[in-house]
Write a protein that holds these residues in place. Structure first.
Motif, mmCIF file in Angstrom:
data_model
loop_
_atom_site.group_PDB
_atom_site.id
_atom_site.type_symbol
_atom_site.label_atom_id
_atom_site.label_comp_id
_atom_site.label_asym_id
_atom_site.label_seq_id
_atom_site.Cartn_x
_atom_site.Cartn_y
_atom_site.Cartn_z
ATOM 1 N N LEU A 192 38.223 43.285 57.325
ATOM 2 C CA LEU A 192 39.528 43.299 56.669
ATOM 3 C C LEU A 192 39.762 42.042 55.844
ATOM 4 N N LEU A 193 39.386 40.896 56.387
ATOM 5 C CA LEU A 193 39.743 39.619 55.770
ATOM 6 C C LEU A 193 39.121 39.416 54.392
ATOM 7 N N ALA A 194 37.986 40.043 54.114
ATOM 8 C CA ALA A 194 37.332 39.862 52.812
ATOM 9 C C ALA A 194 38.241 40.258 51.658
ATOM 10 N N ILE A 195 39.148 41.187 51.900
ATOM 11 C CA ILE A 195 40.035 41.670 50.831
ATOM 12 C C ILE A 195 40.992 40.590 50.360
ATOM 13 N N PHE A 196 41.252 39.564 51.174
ATOM 14 C CA PHE A 196 42.192 38.512 50.784
ATOM 15 C C PHE A 196 41.621 37.620 49.680
ATOM 16 N N VAL A 197 40.316 37.687 49.458
ATOM 17 C CA VAL A 197 39.713 36.987 48.322
ATOM 18 C C VAL A 197 40.307 37.522 47.019
ATOM 19 N N MET A 198 40.658 38.800 47.018
ATOM 20 C CA MET A 198 41.274 39.419 45.849
ATOM 21 C C MET A 198 42.575 38.718 45.472
ATOM 22 N N PHE A 199 43.433 38.454 46.453
ATOM 23 C CA PHE A 199 44.721 37.825 46.176
ATOM 24 C C PHE A 199 44.548 36.375 45.710
ATOM 25 N N PHE A 200 43.523 35.715 46.243
ATOM 26 C CA PHE A 200 43.248 34.322 45.896
ATOM 27 C C PHE A 200 42.961 34.190 44.400
ATOM 28 N N LEU A 201 42.013 34.979 43.879
ATOM 29 C CA LEU A 201 41.682 34.883 42.462
ATOM 30 C C LEU A 201 42.689 35.627 41.582
ATOM 31 N N TYR A 202 43.419 36.566 42.156
ATOM 32 C CA TYR A 202 44.505 37.215 41.409
ATOM 33 C C TYR A 202 45.518 36.166 40.966
ATOM 34 N N HIS A 203 45.817 35.235 41.854
ATOM 35 C CA HIS A 203 46.779 34.181 41.524
ATOM 36 C C HIS A 203 46.246 33.270 40.428
ATOM 37 N N PHE A 204 45.031 32.796 40.567
ATOM 38 C CA PHE A 204 44.485 31.835 39.607
ATOM 39 C C PHE A 204 44.106 32.488 38.280
ATOM 40 N N ALA A 205 43.987 33.816 38.268
ATOM 41 C CA ALA A 205 43.620 34.512 37.040
ATOM 42 C C ALA A 205 44.674 34.381 35.948
ATOM 43 N N LYS A 206 45.905 34.038 36.326
ATOM 44 C CA LYS A 206 46.953 33.886 35.303
ATOM 45 C C LYS A 206 46.644 32.723 34.362
ATOM 46 N N LYS A 207 45.740 31.831 34.783
ATOM 47 C CA LYS A 207 45.320 30.708 33.942
ATOM 48 C C LYS A 207 44.082 31.041 33.116
ATOM 49 N N ILE A 208 43.547 32.233 33.320
ATOM 50 C CA ILE A 208 42.304 32.619 32.636
ATOM 51 C C ILE A 208 42.631 33.458 31.410
ATOM 52 N N HIS A 209 42.274 32.922 30.244
ATOM 53 C CA HIS A 209 42.449 33.660 29.000
ATOM 54 C C HIS A 209 41.080 33.800 28.336
ATOM 55 N N GLU A 210 41.018 33.913 27.024
ATOM 56 C CA GLU A 210 39.747 34.237 26.379
ATOM 57 C C GLU A 210 38.671 33.158 26.559
ATOM 58 N N LYS A 211 39.009 31.895 26.258
ATOM 59 C CA LYS A 211 38.022 30.823 26.377
ATOM 60 C C LYS A 211 37.610 30.609 27.833
ATOM 61 N N GLN A 212 38.580 30.668 28.726
ATOM 62 C CA GLN A 212 38.283 30.458 30.143
ATOM 63 C C GLN A 212 37.401 31.580 30.691
ATOM 64 N N PHE A 213 37.656 32.805 30.240
ATOM 65 C CA PHE A 213 36.850 33.938 30.677
ATOM 66 C C PHE A 213 35.407 33.780 30.216
ATOM 67 N N SER A 214 35.219 33.391 28.967
ATOM 68 C CA SER A 214 33.866 33.166 28.441
ATOM 69 C C SER A 214 33.164 32.054 29.205
ATOM 70 N N LEU A 215 33.921 31.013 29.561
ATOM 71 C CA LEU A 215 33.341 29.903 30.326
ATOM 72 C C LEU A 215 32.804 30.388 31.667
ATOM 73 N N ILE A 216 33.550 31.258 32.341
ATOM 74 C CA ILE A 216 33.114 31.798 33.638
ATOM 75 C C ILE A 216 31.851 32.632 33.474
ATOM 76 N N ILE A 217 31.798 33.420 32.398
ATOM 77 C CA ILE A 217 30.613 34.257 32.143
ATOM 78 C C ILE A 217 29.377 33.382 31.957
ATOM 79 N N TYR A 218 29.497 32.358 31.125
ATOM 80 C CA TYR A 218 28.343 31.483 30.881
ATOM 81 C C TYR A 218 28.001 30.652 32.114
ATOM 82 N N LEU A 219 28.988 30.346 32.939
ATOM 83 C CA LEU A 219 28.728 29.647 34.200
ATOM 84 C C LEU A 219 27.835 30.503 35.098
#
Length: 429
Positions: free
Chosen positions: A116-143
């Motif tokens: 059950l607990l693994a699903i809480f990872v979803m909420f963790f990155l759901y929150h921080f995703a509000k800071k992710i836009h086009e450049k940040q998304f590309s940075l994660i891909i290249y990372l």
């Protein structure tokens, strides 16, 4: 005051990247680089490798962090995600009360709670995703892309041989290779949107590596995600012409001719190895790891049927291992360690029943519903939704990795946003 300072910390500019790395470190691609782990996964070590990933201490701590922090983020969630978080906390409470009633401990058998607990990872990155836009998304891909290359060329370069491919010395477990589907989709979409051949070149490199790393389940997930991706591109502003497919056809054709004349002609065993992998997919019931999974499934099916609604939970952990090696007659896993199913669906049905399985798939269904309902999508949304939907197929063969739920959280955050024409044009430039 503590809450005020906590909120200020959460607003740090690059904290989203720290959060993403915390979750990506649960996978071998990143964890091996961080710990200088040069272990190569061979055909006979796959079962043990899966068990070790499930028991990794870092992953446990990361999940606990996500579980605890979800309560801090809950007020900023959408209505659906808010009530979903409360629902999962409620189910966790039921688990804890049952654990206390049976054993006098609120957290007996962490292996069961992890389902059950693994699903809480979803909420963790759901929150921080509000800071992710086009450049940040590309940075994660290249990372992801460059960390994989560092891992491959620095730690696992010994697998870059024909003998490793023929002998099924994979080097990377399936969840790590499955992560490569995300940059794979990014590069093909970058090609379609920008018409840049360098993006197509990187796409072919990744696709070739996915084939070379020898996980048939990831082959299927890759094809599935690419198909879904192509269909969803119709909802974007990206225009695809027939001529855009010419390099996609001609470059692999030329490459196959060269490989056939220079490599395969000198190493005919490559054809035999590929034919065997394809035959394993076609004859899943009688050969390959597919038959191994079916045997495991059959061993536990009576217990799943008897506890179909809400699963066996803690009794399941205490159940002696039911899956035996045919020749030796010994259990595949040690009693008291869990049952380590090679299927997300079988795993959750066994421990949590059909009710638990549906509860854990609710956010995926929500994402699909929002995607269908939304008229205009950005390319990053198409990439993430295609990846998440491919997980529904990948889950038949393996447990969904922890980072999958993190990507799911980012995808839901993106799909809930109201896209603007400016945002879409900015990404397509």
């Amino acid at each position: 005051m503590i809450i005020t300072y906590g909120k200020r910390i959460l607003e740090i500019k690059y904290l989203y990247l720290v959060a993403v790395v915390i979750i990506l470190l649960t996978d071998g691609i990143f964890h091996d680089v961080a710990t200088n782990n040069k272990q190569i996964v061979g055909k006979q070590e796959i079962v043990q490798a899966v068990k070790e990933v499930e028991e990794d201490n870092y992953t446990k701590y990361a999940i606990i962090l996500c579980f605890a922090s979800t309560a801090l983020f809950i007020s900023g969630m959408s209505t659906f995600m808010y009530w979903l978080a409360l629902l999962y906390y409620f189910v966790f409470g039921i688990f804890s009360l049952e654990s206390y009633y049976r054993y006098g401990s609120f957290f007996q058998y962490p292996h069961v709670f992890s389902k059950l607990l693994a699903i809480f990872v979803m909420f963790f990155l759901y929150h921080f995703a509000k800071k992710i836009h086009e450049k940040q998304f590309s940075l994660i891909i290249y990372l992801i892309f460059f960390t994989f290359l560092v891992n491959l060329l620095w730690l696992k370069r010994d697998i870059l041989s024909i003998s490793a491919f023929v002998g099924t010395v994979r080097g990377f477990p399936a969840p790590s290779v499955y992560m490569l589907v995300i940059p794979l989709l990014f590069f093909i979409n970058s090609y379609f949107s920008k018409k840049a051949l360098i993006s197509l070149f990187l796409f072919f490199i990744l696709f070739g590596l996915i084939i070379f790393l020898n996980h048939r389940s990831v082959w299927i997930a890759s094809i599935t995600s690419l198909t879904i991706n192509l269909l969803l591109l119709k909802k974007t502003e990206t225009k695809i012409a027939i001529t855009d497919f010419m390099p996609i056809i001609t470059i692999p054709t030329i490459g196959l001719i060269l490989i056939s004349s220079l490599v395969i002609s000198a190493n005919p065993e490559i054809i035999d190895a590929i034919s065997e992998r394809i035959a394993d997919i076609q004859n899943v019931k009688t050969q390959g790891t597919g038959s191994w999974r079916l045997e495991q499934f059959a061993s536990y099916w009576p217990f799943i049927v008897d506890n179909f609604l809400i699963g066996m939970r803690f009794e399941g952990f205490e159940l002696p291992v039911q899956f035996y090696q045919a020749e030796a007659g010994t259990a595949v896993f040690l009693d008291g360690t869990g049952h380590h199913f090679h299927s997300f669906y079988v795993d959750r049905l066994f421990y949590m029943g059909v009710v638990g399985l549906i509860l854990l798939l609710l956010p995926v269904f929500y994402l699909i519903f929002k995607t269908i309902k939304k008229n205009n999508l950005t390319l990053k949304e198409v990439i993430l939704v295609s990846f998440i939907m491919s997980g529904l197929f990948y889950g038949f063969s393996y447990n969904l990795p922890v980072y999958y739920f993190g990507i799911l959280g980012i995808a839901i955050n993106f799909i809930e946003r109201e896209n603007t024409t400016i945002e879409s044009q900015k990404y397509n430039k």
